[in-house]
Design an enzyme around this catalytic site. Structure first.
Site, PDB file in Angstrom:
ATOM      1  N   GLY A  37       0.844  -1.208   0.000  1.00 50.13           N
ATOM      2  CA  GLY A  37       0.000   0.000   0.000  1.00 50.13           C
ATOM      3  C   GLY A  37       0.867   1.241   0.000  1.00 50.13           C
ATOM      4  CG  PHE A  41       4.497  12.741   2.658  1.00 47.20           C
ATOM      5  CD1 PHE A  41       3.491  13.599   3.070  1.00 47.20           C
ATOM      6  CD2 PHE A  41       5.223  13.071   1.512  1.00 47.20           C
ATOM      7  CE1 PHE A  41       3.232  14.769   2.372  1.00 47.20           C
ATOM      8  CE2 PHE A  41       4.961  14.248   0.821  1.00 47.20           C
ATOM      9  CZ  PHE A  41       3.963  15.101   1.246  1.00 47.20           C
ATOM     10  CB  VAL A  43       5.640   3.003   1.223  1.00 45.14           C
ATOM     11  CG1 VAL A  43       6.891   2.695   2.030  1.00 45.14           C
ATOM     12  CG2 VAL A  43       5.395   1.907   0.213  1.00 45.14           C
ATOM     13  CB  VAL A  44       1.744  -0.299   3.967  1.00 46.37           C
ATOM     14  CG1 VAL A  44       1.565  -1.482   4.907  1.00 46.37           C
ATOM     15  CG2 VAL A  44       1.150   0.964   4.590  1.00 46.37           C
ATOM     16  CE  LYS A  59       0.297   4.879   7.872  1.00 49.48           C
ATOM     17  NZ  LYS A  59      -1.040   5.138   8.488  1.00 49.48           N
ATOM     18  CG  ASP A 152     -11.130   7.386   6.781  1.00 54.26           C
ATOM     19  OD1 ASP A 152      -9.970   7.182   6.375  1.00 54.26           O
ATOM     20  OD2 ASP A 152     -12.110   7.527   6.015  1.00 54.26           O
TER      21      ASP A 152
HETATM   22  C1  LIG Z   1      -0.442  -1.850   8.500  1.00 55.58           C
HETATM   23  C2  LIG Z   1      -1.823  -1.827   7.874  1.00 55.58           C
HETATM   24  C3  LIG Z   1      -2.900  -1.511   8.925  1.00 55.58           C
HETATM   25  C4  LIG Z   1      -1.877  -0.817   6.766  1.00 55.58           C
HETATM   26  O1  LIG Z   1      -1.662   0.402   6.887  1.00 55.58           O
HETATM   27  N1  LIG Z   1      -2.217  -1.428   5.603  1.00 55.58           N
HETATM   28  C5  LIG Z   1      -2.406  -0.726   4.347  1.00 55.58           C
HETATM   29  C6  LIG Z   1      -1.816  -1.391   3.145  1.00 55.58           C
HETATM   30  C7  LIG Z   1      -2.740  -1.487   2.136  1.00 55.58           C
HETATM   31  C8  LIG Z   1      -4.001  -1.045   2.671  1.00 55.58           C
HETATM   32  C9  LIG Z   1      -5.279  -0.962   2.089  1.00 55.58           C
HETATM   33  O2  LIG Z   1      -5.449  -1.304   0.786  1.00 55.58           O
HETATM   34  C10 LIG Z   1      -6.366  -0.510   2.858  1.00 55.58           C
HETATM   35  C11 LIG Z   1      -6.159  -0.158   4.199  1.00 55.58           C
HETATM   36  C12 LIG Z   1      -4.900  -0.230   4.801  1.00 55.58           C
HETATM   37  C13 LIG Z   1      -3.862  -0.655   3.984  1.00 55.58           C
HETATM   38  C14 LIG Z   1      -2.396  -2.769   5.783  1.00 55.58           C
HETATM   39  N2  LIG Z   1      -2.745  -3.690   4.884  1.00 55.58           N
HETATM   40  C15 LIG Z   1      -2.866  -4.976   5.344  1.00 55.58           C
HETATM   41  N3  LIG Z   1      -3.244  -5.963   4.478  1.00 55.58           N
HETATM   42  C16 LIG Z   1      -3.524  -5.852   3.125  1.00 55.58           C
HETATM   43  C17 LIG Z   1      -3.288  -6.984   2.343  1.00 55.58           C
HETATM   44  C18 LIG Z   1      -3.564  -6.928   0.987  1.00 55.58           C
HETATM   45  C19 LIG Z   1      -4.072  -5.764   0.406  1.00 55.58           C
HETATM   46  C20 LIG Z   1      -4.318  -4.644   1.198  1.00 55.58           C
HETATM   47  C21 LIG Z   1      -4.035  -4.681   2.550  1.00 55.58           C
HETATM   48  N4  LIG Z   1      -2.648  -5.346   6.634  1.00 55.58           N
HETATM   49  C22 LIG Z   1      -2.293  -4.409   7.546  1.00 55.58           C
HETATM   50  C23 LIG Z   1      -2.150  -3.082   7.128  1.00 55.58           C
END
Ligand SMILES: CC1(C)C(=O)N([C@H]2C=Cc3c(O)cccc32)c2nc(Nc3ccccc3)ncc21
Length: 347
Positions: A37, A41, A43-44, A59, A152
Site C-alpha cells: 500500500g 509520504f 508506504v506499507v 507502515k 474514517d
Molecule cells: C499496517 C496496515 C494496517 C496498513 O496500513 N495497511 C495498508 C496497506 C494497504 C491497505 C489498504 O489497501 C487498505 C487499508 C490499509 C492498507 C495494511 N494492509 C494490510 N493488508 C492488506 C493486504 C492486501 C491488500 C491490502 C491490505 N494489513 C495491515 C495493514
C-alpha cells in the site's frame, strides 16, 4: 490508503536498494518482502520477522515530508494504536524511529480490503454480512468505550485476515471524544461522511461513526454505495436528503436497521446499543456457547493482562532475554523484545 498491485518477486517499489533472496532489505529484525500500500509520504510493506517467521505489515513514514499538523496527527495515531487491543482491530507490535523515518510494525491482514472482496465477489449474503458486522460493531464499541472515535470507517479500511475475520485499519483520522466537547474537523471519505460533517457542523464523535457504519452495512448487503454522485455537490445533496434506494432483495429487518443508522438528524440517529439489540443483528443469534466465546474474545484483550510465562520460556529457548521482554511488555515499550512476544502470542 490505496492498494497497489504486488510488485516483482523482491518487491522493491523503486526504493533505493533492491533486496533479493540472498541480501533482503531489512528493517530491524524484519525482512521486507513487497509493497502492499502507498499513501502520501508513507508506504506499507509486507515483511517477515527473521526469528518468528511471522508476516507483519510495516507502515514506513518519511517524517521529513510532514508539516507540524500532520506530524501531530501521526503521533496521535500511534498513541491511539497503543491503546487498542481487540481481535477486530489491527494490532500494533513495534515502533522504530530515526530522525526522518517512523516504522510502525503491525498485524498483517492477509485477505486485504472488504471493499476488494465485494468488488470481486459482489454483495454478501445477509448471514455473512451479519457475522462481519458483529465484529465491526464490537471493535467500534471497544473504541468508543475508550473515548476514541475512528472518523474514517469505510469498506476500504475494513481488512480481512487469513480466517476472514474483520480487522479495522487506519486510525489516521481518529481522535479522542467526550460528551460536551465538540469536534469539527472534516474527516473521512465523502460517500461515508455524515450530513453534519458535510454541513461543517460541530459533532460529538460516536454519531458520525454510526452513520459511516450504516453506509458500511449497506455496502456489505447491497454491494453498492447508498449515496453517490457524479460531483461532490451531487453526493452532498443526496446525503443531506437522507434518501437512498432499497434493493428488492433486502430483507425488511435489514432495511429497518439501515434506516435507523442513516438518519440525517444526529440526535435521532440510533446508538451502538440500539444497533446491537436490533432484530436483524439478533437473527439466528449465536448459540449460548458461541456467545460466551464471543464475549471471551473481548475480555482476552485487556492490555494490562499478566505476561504469558509460556511465551517467555519459548523466547528463552530462542535466545531472547525473558526478563527484558517482561519489562518491555509491562511498560508497553513496543520495542524488539515486545514485538517478538506479541508475534509469538498471536500465532
Ligand atoms: C499496517 C496496515 C494496517 C496498513 O496500513 N495497511 C495498508 C496497506 C494497504 C491497505 C489498504 O489497501 C487498505 C487499508 C490499509 C492498507 C495494511 N494492509 C494490510 N493488508 C492488506 C493486504 C492486501 C491488500 C491490502 C491490505 N494489513 C495491515 C495493514
Amino acid at each position: 490508503m490505496e492498494q497497489v498491485g504486488s510488485c516483482g518477486s523482491n518487491g522493491s517499489d523503486g526504493g533505493s536498494a533492491t533486496g533479493n533472496k540472498t541480501n533482503p532489505i531489512r528493517v530491524g529484525f524484519y525482512d521486507i518482502e513487497r509493497t502492499i500500500g502507498r499513501g502520501n509520504f508513507a508506504v506499507v510493506k509486507l515483511a517477515k520477522h527473521r526469528i518468528t517467521k511471522t508476516e507483519v505489515a510495516i507502515k514506513i513514514v518519511d517524517k521529513s515530508q510532514l508539516d507540524e499538523g500532520n506530524l501531530r496527527k501521526l503521533y496521535r495515531e500511534v498513541q491511539i494504536l497503543k491503546m487498542l487491543r481487540h481481535d477486530n482491530i489491527i494490532r500494533l507490535y513495534q515502533v522504530m524511529e530515526t530522525k526522518d523515518m517512523l516504522y510502525l510494525v503491525s498485524e498483517y491482514a492477509r485477505q486485504g480490503e472488504i471493499f476488494e472482496y465485494i468488488a470481486r465477489q459482489g454483495r454478501m449474503s445477509e448471514t455473512m454480512a451479519r457475522r462481519k458486522f458483529w465484529q465491526i460493531i464490537s471493535a467500534v464499541e471497544y473504541c468508543h468505550q475508550r473515548q476514541i472515535v475512528h472518523r474514517d470507517l469505510k469498506a476500504e479500511n475494513l481488512l480481512l485476515d487469513a480466517q476472514g475475520n474483520v480487522k479495522i485499519a487506519d486510525f489516521g483520522f481518529s481522535n479522542f471524544w467526550s460528551a460536551g466537547r465538540h469536534l469539527e474537523t472534516w474527516c473521512g471519505s465523502p460517500p461515508y461522511a455524515a450530513p453534519e460533517v458535510f454541513l461543517g457542523q460541530k459533532y460529538t464523535g460516536p454519531e458520525v461513526d454510526i452513520w459511516s457504519l450504516g453506509v458500511v452495512l449497506y455496502v456489505l448487503v447491497c454491494g453498492a454505495l447508498p449515496f453517490d454522485g457524479a460531483t461532490l455537490q451531487a453526493l452532498r445533496d443526496r446525503v443531506l436528503s437522507g434518501r437512498f434506494r432499497i434493493p428488492y432483495f433486502l430483507s425488511a429487518d435489514c432495511e429497518s436497521l439501515i434506516r435507523k443508522m442513516l438518519v440525517v438528524d444526529p440526535t435521532k440517529r440510533c446508538g451502538l446499543q440500539q444497533v446491537k439489540r436490533h432484530r436483524w443483528m439478533l437473527t439466528e443469534a449465536p448459540c449460548i456457547q458461541e456467545e460466551s466465546v464471543f464475549l471471551e474474545g473481548a475480555i482476552r484483550n485487556e492490555p494490562d493482562e499478566a505476561v504469558n510465562e509460556q511465551i517467555l520460556r519459548l523466547m528463552q529457548s530462542l535466545g531472547v532475554d525473558p526478563v527484558k521482554t517482561k519489562e518491555s511488555v509491562l511498560h508497553q515499550r513496543y520495542d524488539h523484545h515486545a514485538a517478538i512476544y506479541y508475534l509469538l502470542l498471536e500465532r
